[in-house]
Scaffold this motif. Structure first.
Motif, short mmCIF file in Angstrom:
data_model
loop_
_atom_site.label_atom_id
_atom_site.label_comp_id
_atom_site.label_asym_id
_atom_site.label_seq_id
_atom_site.Cartn_x
_atom_site.Cartn_y
_atom_site.Cartn_z
N MET A 95 0.82 -1.22 0.00
CA MET A 95 0.00 0.00 0.00
C MET A 95 0.85 1.26 0.00
O MET A 95 0.40 2.31 -0.43
CB MET A 95 -0.87 0.06 1.27
CG MET A 95 -1.98 -0.93 1.36
SD MET A 95 -2.81 -0.82 2.97
CE MET A 95 -3.28 0.89 3.04
N GLY A 96 2.04 1.14 0.57
CA GLY A 96 2.85 2.33 0.78
C GLY A 96 2.42 3.03 2.06
O GLY A 96 1.49 2.62 2.74
N PHE A 97 3.11 4.08 2.40
CA PHE A 97 2.87 4.82 3.63
C PHE A 97 1.97 6.02 3.36
O PHE A 97 2.19 6.76 2.41
CB PHE A 97 4.20 5.29 4.21
CG PHE A 97 4.07 6.17 5.41
CD1 PHE A 97 3.73 5.64 6.65
CD2 PHE A 97 4.28 7.53 5.32
CE1 PHE A 97 3.60 6.46 7.77
CE2 PHE A 97 4.16 8.37 6.42
CZ PHE A 97 3.82 7.82 7.65
N THR A 98 0.96 6.22 4.21
CA THR A 98 0.10 7.39 4.13
C THR A 98 0.40 8.36 5.26
O THR A 98 0.68 9.52 5.04
CB THR A 98 -1.39 6.99 4.14
OG1 THR A 98 -1.63 6.13 3.02
CG2 THR A 98 -2.29 8.20 4.03
N ARG A 99 0.32 7.87 6.53
CA ARG A 99 0.59 8.74 7.67
C ARG A 99 0.72 7.94 8.95
O ARG A 99 0.30 6.78 9.02
CB ARG A 99 -0.49 9.81 7.82
CG ARG A 99 -1.83 9.26 8.29
CD ARG A 99 -2.84 10.39 8.52
NE ARG A 99 -4.12 9.88 8.96
CZ ARG A 99 -4.44 9.64 10.24
NH1 ARG A 99 -3.58 9.86 11.20
NH2 ARG A 99 -5.65 9.18 10.55
N ASN A 100 1.28 8.58 9.97
CA ASN A 100 1.33 8.00 11.30
C ASN A 100 0.00 8.20 12.00
O ASN A 100 -0.67 9.21 11.77
CB ASN A 100 2.42 8.68 12.14
CG ASN A 100 3.81 8.29 11.73
OD1 ASN A 100 4.07 7.15 11.37
ND2 ASN A 100 4.74 9.24 11.79
N LEU A 101 -0.37 7.26 12.84
CA LEU A 101 -1.54 7.44 13.70
C LEU A 101 -1.12 8.20 14.95
O LEU A 101 0.03 8.13 15.38
CB LEU A 101 -2.11 6.08 14.11
CG LEU A 101 -2.69 5.22 12.99
CD1 LEU A 101 -3.22 3.90 13.56
CD2 LEU A 101 -3.78 5.94 12.23
N THR A 102 -2.05 8.93 15.52
CA THR A 102 -1.80 9.60 16.80
C THR A 102 -1.95 8.57 17.92
O THR A 102 -2.53 7.50 17.73
CB THR A 102 -2.80 10.75 17.02
OG1 THR A 102 -4.12 10.18 17.16
CG2 THR A 102 -2.75 11.76 15.89
N ALA A 103 -1.48 8.93 19.09
CA ALA A 103 -1.64 8.05 20.25
C ALA A 103 -3.13 7.78 20.50
O ALA A 103 -3.52 6.65 20.80
CB ALA A 103 -0.99 8.67 21.48
N ASP A 104 -3.96 8.81 20.36
CA ASP A 104 -5.40 8.63 20.55
C ASP A 104 -5.98 7.64 19.54
O ASP A 104 -6.84 6.83 19.89
CB ASP A 104 -6.14 9.96 20.44
CG ASP A 104 -5.97 10.83 21.67
OD1 ASP A 104 -5.56 10.31 22.73
OD2 ASP A 104 -6.24 12.04 21.57
N GLU A 105 -5.54 7.70 18.29
CA GLU A 105 -6.04 6.78 17.27
C GLU A 105 -5.61 5.34 17.56
O GLU A 105 -6.36 4.41 17.29
CB GLU A 105 -5.56 7.21 15.88
CG GLU A 105 -6.23 8.47 15.39
CD GLU A 105 -5.63 8.99 14.11
OE1 GLU A 105 -6.41 9.40 13.21
OE2 GLU A 105 -4.38 9.00 13.98
N ILE A 106 -4.44 5.18 18.13
CA ILE A 106 -3.98 3.85 18.51
C ILE A 106 -4.83 3.33 19.66
O ILE A 106 -5.33 2.20 19.64
CB ILE A 106 -2.48 3.86 18.85
CG1 ILE A 106 -1.65 4.22 17.61
CG2 ILE A 106 -2.05 2.51 19.42
CD1 ILE A 106 -0.18 4.54 17.90
N ILE A 107 -5.03 4.16 20.66
CA ILE A 107 -5.83 3.77 21.83
C ILE A 107 -7.29 3.54 21.43
O ILE A 107 -7.96 2.67 22.00
CB ILE A 107 -5.71 4.82 22.94
CG1 ILE A 107 -4.28 4.80 23.49
CG2 ILE A 107 -6.72 4.59 24.05
CD1 ILE A 107 -3.94 5.98 24.38
N ASP A 108 -7.78 4.28 20.45
CA ASP A 108 -9.16 4.08 19.99
C ASP A 108 -9.39 2.66 19.49
O ASP A 108 -10.53 2.16 19.56
CB ASP A 108 -9.52 5.08 18.89
CG ASP A 108 -9.91 6.44 19.44
OD1 ASP A 108 -10.16 6.55 20.67
OD2 ASP A 108 -9.96 7.40 18.65
#
Length: 162
Positions: A38-51
């Motif tokens: 897929m390739g790289f789009t973006r990093n997730l935030t800590a909140d998105e990981i915890i979600d």
């Protein structure tokens, strides 16, 4: 709009383990991995990981017939966790502070970014969670052919790191 993946799995003891993503896509381009294609789009935030943890907590709460306890978590979904070092570290520290999962119940799986592994050794705020380094081959050439982000001295540098 891009999506991420998170997985709920029943472990051998009959409890729940979850697999979470740390990025949308991945820049490592490992040949065996669909995310790498897929390739790289973006990093997730800590909140998105915890979600992702929260998502599974709500999922289980809506299904009272299922065991409600998530006992293990692995950062092995989309992305290379150590390429999103600060947000992964923040999410780990928050999960350890506000859930009942202890550090031996959380694993960060990595292709082995040596500079980031070295950083962990001196980072007093990196939590004492488990690390899993994906080797995929003990032969440097073979490893590099299936994991383009690797480099010729990786195995030597990894041995020196440990």
């Amino acid at each position: 709009k891009r999506m991420i993946e998170t997985v709920l799995m029943k472990n051998a003891r009959g409890h729940w383990s979850i697999c979470v993503s740390s990025q949308v896509g991945c820049a490592m381009a490992c040949t065996f991995c669909a995310t790498g294609k897929m390739g790289f789009t973006r990093n997730l935030t800590a909140d998105e990981i915890i979600d992702q943890y929260r998502f599974w907590m709500y999922f289980l709460a809506d299904r009272q017939e299922l065991d409600q306890h998530i006992t293990n978590m692995v950062y092995m979904g989309m992305g290379e966790p150590l390429a999103n070092y600060d947000q992964v570290k923040e999410s780990l520290n928050l999960l350890l502070a506000f859930t009942d999962m202890g550090p031996t119940r959380i694993t960060v799986s990595t292709v082995g970014l040596i500079p980031m592994l070295k950083k962990i050794l001196t980072d007093e705020t990196w939590p004492p969670v488990r690390l899993a380094v994906s080797l995929h081959s003990a032969d440097s050439e073979t490893r590099r052919s299936i994991m383009p982000s690797s480099y010729p001295n990786f195995l030597h540098d990894l041995a020196a790191w440990t």
